[in-house]
Motif scaffolding. Structure first.
Motif, mmCIF file in Angstrom:
data_model
loop_
_atom_site.group_PDB
_atom_site.id
_atom_site.type_symbol
_atom_site.label_atom_id
_atom_site.label_comp_id
_atom_site.label_asym_id
_atom_site.label_seq_id
_atom_site.Cartn_x
_atom_site.Cartn_y
_atom_site.Cartn_z
ATOM 1 N N GLN A 1 -39.419 64.572 -43.428
ATOM 2 C CA GLN A 1 -39.009 63.540 -43.824
ATOM 3 C C GLN A 1 -38.581 63.487 -45.279
ATOM 4 O O GLN A 1 -37.523 63.030 -45.880
ATOM 5 C CB GLN A 1 -39.955 62.292 -43.458
ATOM 6 C CG GLN A 1 -39.289 60.713 -43.980
ATOM 7 C CD GLN A 1 -38.079 60.517 -42.967
ATOM 8 O OE1 GLN A 1 -38.047 61.025 -42.046
ATOM 9 N NE2 GLN A 1 -37.288 59.462 -43.545
ATOM 10 N N ALA A 2 -39.455 64.090 -46.486
ATOM 11 C CA ALA A 2 -39.337 64.276 -47.476
ATOM 12 C C ALA A 2 -38.071 65.089 -47.806
ATOM 13 O O ALA A 2 -37.423 64.834 -48.651
ATOM 14 C CB ALA A 2 -40.507 64.733 -48.289
ATOM 15 N N ALA A 3 -37.808 66.250 -47.138
ATOM 16 C CA ALA A 3 -36.853 67.076 -47.640
ATOM 17 C C ALA A 3 -35.582 66.541 -46.999
ATOM 18 O O ALA A 3 -34.364 66.710 -47.939
ATOM 19 C CB ALA A 3 -36.992 68.469 -46.358
ATOM 20 N N ASP B 1 -31.783 57.751 -57.200
ATOM 21 C CA ASP B 1 -33.127 58.053 -57.696
ATOM 22 C C ASP B 1 -34.235 57.434 -56.841
ATOM 23 O O ASP B 1 -35.204 57.920 -56.863
ATOM 24 C CB ASP B 1 -33.430 57.389 -59.293
ATOM 25 C CG ASP B 1 -32.393 57.885 -60.356
ATOM 26 O OD1 ASP B 1 -32.013 59.089 -59.943
ATOM 27 O OD2 ASP B 1 -32.031 57.567 -61.575
ATOM 28 N N LEU B 2 -33.955 56.245 -56.211
ATOM 29 C CA LEU B 2 -35.023 55.733 -55.475
ATOM 30 C C LEU B 2 -35.438 56.681 -54.329
ATOM 31 O O LEU B 2 -36.554 56.974 -53.965
ATOM 32 C CB LEU B 2 -34.565 54.201 -54.922
ATOM 33 C CG LEU B 2 -35.413 53.466 -53.929
ATOM 34 C CD1 LEU B 2 -36.811 53.153 -54.729
ATOM 35 C CD2 LEU B 2 -34.879 52.338 -53.409
ATOM 36 N N LYS C 1 -39.005 58.436 -53.466
ATOM 37 C CA LYS C 1 -39.583 58.231 -52.098
ATOM 38 C C LYS C 1 -40.020 59.601 -51.636
ATOM 39 O O LYS C 1 -41.039 59.749 -51.003
ATOM 40 C CB LYS C 1 -38.616 57.405 -51.223
ATOM 41 C CG LYS C 1 -39.435 56.909 -49.903
ATOM 42 C CD LYS C 1 -38.782 55.718 -49.178
ATOM 43 C CE LYS C 1 -39.543 55.405 -48.052
ATOM 44 N NZ LYS C 1 -38.714 54.469 -47.302
ATOM 45 N N SER C 2 -39.131 60.535 -51.801
ATOM 46 C CA SER C 2 -39.290 61.983 -51.315
ATOM 47 C C SER C 2 -40.505 62.327 -51.849
ATOM 48 O O SER C 2 -41.412 63.076 -51.323
ATOM 49 C CB SER C 2 -38.179 62.538 -51.427
ATOM 50 O OG SER C 2 -38.212 64.035 -51.222
ATOM 51 N N GLU D 1 -46.360 63.972 -51.610
ATOM 52 C CA GLU D 1 -47.644 63.926 -52.219
ATOM 53 C C GLU D 1 -48.712 63.564 -51.282
ATOM 54 O O GLU D 1 -49.874 63.922 -51.176
ATOM 55 C CB GLU D 1 -47.694 63.089 -53.379
ATOM 56 C CG GLU D 1 -47.077 63.558 -54.552
ATOM 57 C CD GLU D 1 -46.942 62.591 -55.824
ATOM 58 O OE1 GLU D 1 -47.173 61.210 -55.472
ATOM 59 O OE2 GLU D 1 -46.914 63.027 -56.838
ATOM 60 N N ARG D 2 -48.051 62.640 -50.245
ATOM 61 C CA ARG D 2 -48.856 62.203 -49.178
ATOM 62 C C ARG D 2 -49.257 63.154 -48.190
ATOM 63 O O ARG D 2 -50.575 63.356 -47.700
ATOM 64 C CB ARG D 2 -48.355 60.989 -48.547
ATOM 65 C CG ARG D 2 -49.130 60.273 -47.433
ATOM 66 C CD ARG D 2 -48.620 59.050 -46.941
ATOM 67 N NE ARG D 2 -48.848 58.614 -45.695
ATOM 68 C CZ ARG D 2 -48.280 57.983 -44.594
ATOM 69 N NH1 ARG D 2 -47.108 57.411 -45.124
ATOM 70 N NH2 ARG D 2 -48.821 57.589 -43.704
ATOM 71 N N ALA D 3 -48.389 63.951 -47.786
ATOM 72 C CA ALA D 3 -48.564 65.103 -47.169
ATOM 73 C C ALA D 3 -49.533 66.164 -47.811
ATOM 74 O O ALA D 3 -50.543 66.712 -47.006
ATOM 75 C CB ALA D 3 -47.338 65.843 -46.815
#
Length: 504
Positions: free
Chosen positions: A238-240, A252-253, A257-258, A263-265
């Motif tokens: 999802q981040a990618a 930028d938002l 979020k990415s 970081e959460r992963a």
């Protein structure tokens, strides 16, 4: 009220053996201490007894607590002493004359026969030497008892004697027992501590029930790890995706979020627990197979001692391919003598009354692992005995639990558990189709015992077993032969023999 507290206790050798151990062992707690060979059991017991140290944490005992510790080895200084004197020597010298009656009480309580009291410890059987060590410990009237592999060398009769004695004499004090004997742990403990490098597991249950609870805990941990790994993968994908959209749209938002998702992963990944795996070395067997249905036939055969004294008679016995035959009998009735006769017949010697199929290829180990050359190293033994080459032999030894630094040391310097594993590796490499196993689980940890059971069953191995390990016998036996008086008879199961041994 006596108690032993472990606070943040840990032990690190080359690797971490256990850490962050916090438990309290109180009066009436009988704790089974379970871990693989060389995984910290003895070191922990020695630290509790004040004979060694941990690398972290502390051990706190009740004020004035007298700890009795029964080690595995017989002290060299008592080997030439009569058993009675070896026990008496534990008392203060000034009290020996007036308190010698206490030796009588302890020896009678442990059911030591009168004719052994004046026998030098060196001349006692391994089982009676173990009982002697327990007597030396108990005469000091300890408030807590630590036993390191107390069932080593015990026949079934002495093993049951020890179970009954612990239930009777040590019922109300803290007891810790390090053992690989599953049935003994079930009979004598009400709590179980599984030592592990990460999170050790402590259950208020005897071994069998604690093992089921541990398996459930491990299964839940494995399921959680799989879910967490899937979540890490989902977050990164999802981040990618958001990164690509953010770059293309100049948002930028989405880039922020990415970053948050990555970081959460990473945080989930950092908290993933390694699943515990026993790493004392693999035990593997093989079965080269045979076409013959009957591999061994015995008729009108007298089992005798080396000096010709008759022990018992076998009228007629056929052993078929795939049989897992367990030989039952008290110590001294002739089990090992029969195994010796069979081994001689299977290795080409003429033994009248025993017929061996020409297709039979025997793999044999005895209790003392006498087939191992003590002066050679494991590597020299394996390379010399089997045509595998240096590199292949090193790999085989490593898989069996021998790190490179132990492969060139003399076999005589190895622990008993390591010698057994080496013997079992040699057994496999000889590619037998018939296994003759005399006490094969001596000194093998529980994980190794279970591997050995699985290998025998998986390969459909034909075998004759002698074992005092009730769990091992129950798991493997398909036929049971009992030495009863001067005859060998086939019985349906081992339970009658076990019950008769308990009855005396």
């Amino acid at each position: 009220m006596g108690s032993i507290s472990l606070r943040n206790a840990g032990l690190t050798a080359t690797d971490t053996l256990f850490s962050k151990l916090d438990i309290v062992i109180a009066e009436g707690d009988r704790v089974g201490l379970v871990a693989g060979n060389g995984k910290g059991k003895t070191t922990l017991l020695r630290a509790i007894a004040g004979k060694g140290e941990l690398t972290e944490g502390e051990i706190i005992c009740s004020r004035g607590l007298r700890i009795g510790y029964v080690e595995q080895d017989v002290p060299a200084g008592i080997l030439d002493m009569p058993l009675y004197d070896a026990v008496l020597a534990v008392l203060p010298e000034t009290d020996r004359a007036s308190d010698s009656w206490r030796v009588d009480v302890v020896l009678v309580d442990l059911e030591v026969p009168d004719d052994l009291w004046q026998k030098p410890v060196r001349e006692l059987s391994g089982g009676w030497q173990r009982i002697a060590l327990i007597a030396r410990c108990w005469i000091a009237e300890p408030d807590a008892l630590l036993l390191d592999e107390p069932t080593n060398h015990l026949d079934l009769g002495k093993l049951l004697l020890l179970e009954n004695w612990l239930e009777r004499a040590a019922r109300n004090i803290p007891v810790i027992i390090a053992s690989h004997d599953r049935a003994f742990l079930d009979a004598t403990t009400n709590r179980t501590l599984f030592l592990r490098p990460g999170n050790s597991a402590y259950f208020p249950l005897p071994y069998g029930k604690a093992r089921m609870a541990l398996d459930e805990l491990d299964a839940a941990a494995e399921l959680k790890r799989e879910r967490d790994m899937k979540e890490v993968d989902r977050l990164r994908r999802q981040a990618a995706k958001l990164t690509n959209i953010g770059i293309n749209s100049g948002s930028d938002l989405l880039t922020v979020k990415s970053k948050y998702l990555r970081e959460r992963a990473s945080k989930i990944e950092d908290n993933l627990n390694e699943l515990h795996k026993e790493r004392s070395g693999d035990i593997k067997l093989s079965n080269s197979g045979a076409q013959a249905r009957v591999l061994l036939a015995i008729e009108n055969f007298d089992v005798t001692t080396p000096d010709g004294r008759k022990l018992f008679r076998i009228d007629k016995l056929h052993i078929f391919q795939g049989d897992r035959l367990v030989l039952l009998g008290r110590n001294g009735t002739g089990k090992s003598q029969l195994m010796g006769h069979l081994h001689r017949a299977m290795t080409g010697q003429d033994v009248p009354g025993i017929r061996v199929s020409p297709q039979l290829n025997v793999g044999y180990i005895d209790q003392a692992m006498t087939q191992l050359p003590n002066k050679l190293s494991p590597l020299a033994f394996i390379t010399g005995q089997f045509d595998n080459g240096d590199q292949r032999s090193k790999s085989l030894l490593a898989a069996a639990g021998f790190p490179v630094e132990k492969q060139d040391k003399p076999i005589a310097t190895l622990s008993f558990g390591q010698r057994t594993r080496l013997g079992l590796l040699a057994l496999r490499l000889s590619q037998p189709n018939f296994y003759l196993l005399d006490e094969p689980t001596n000194h093998v940890d529980i994980a190794g015992q279970e591997q050995l059971e699985s290998e025998i069953l998986a390969h459909g191995a034909t075998c004759i077993l002698v074992s005092h390990d009730r769990s091992f016998v129950r798991a493997l036996g398909s036929r049971f032969l009992q030495i009863d008086g001067k005859r060998l008879k086939e019985v349906d199961d081992p339970e009658g023999f076990f019950a008769a041994t308990v009855a005396g």
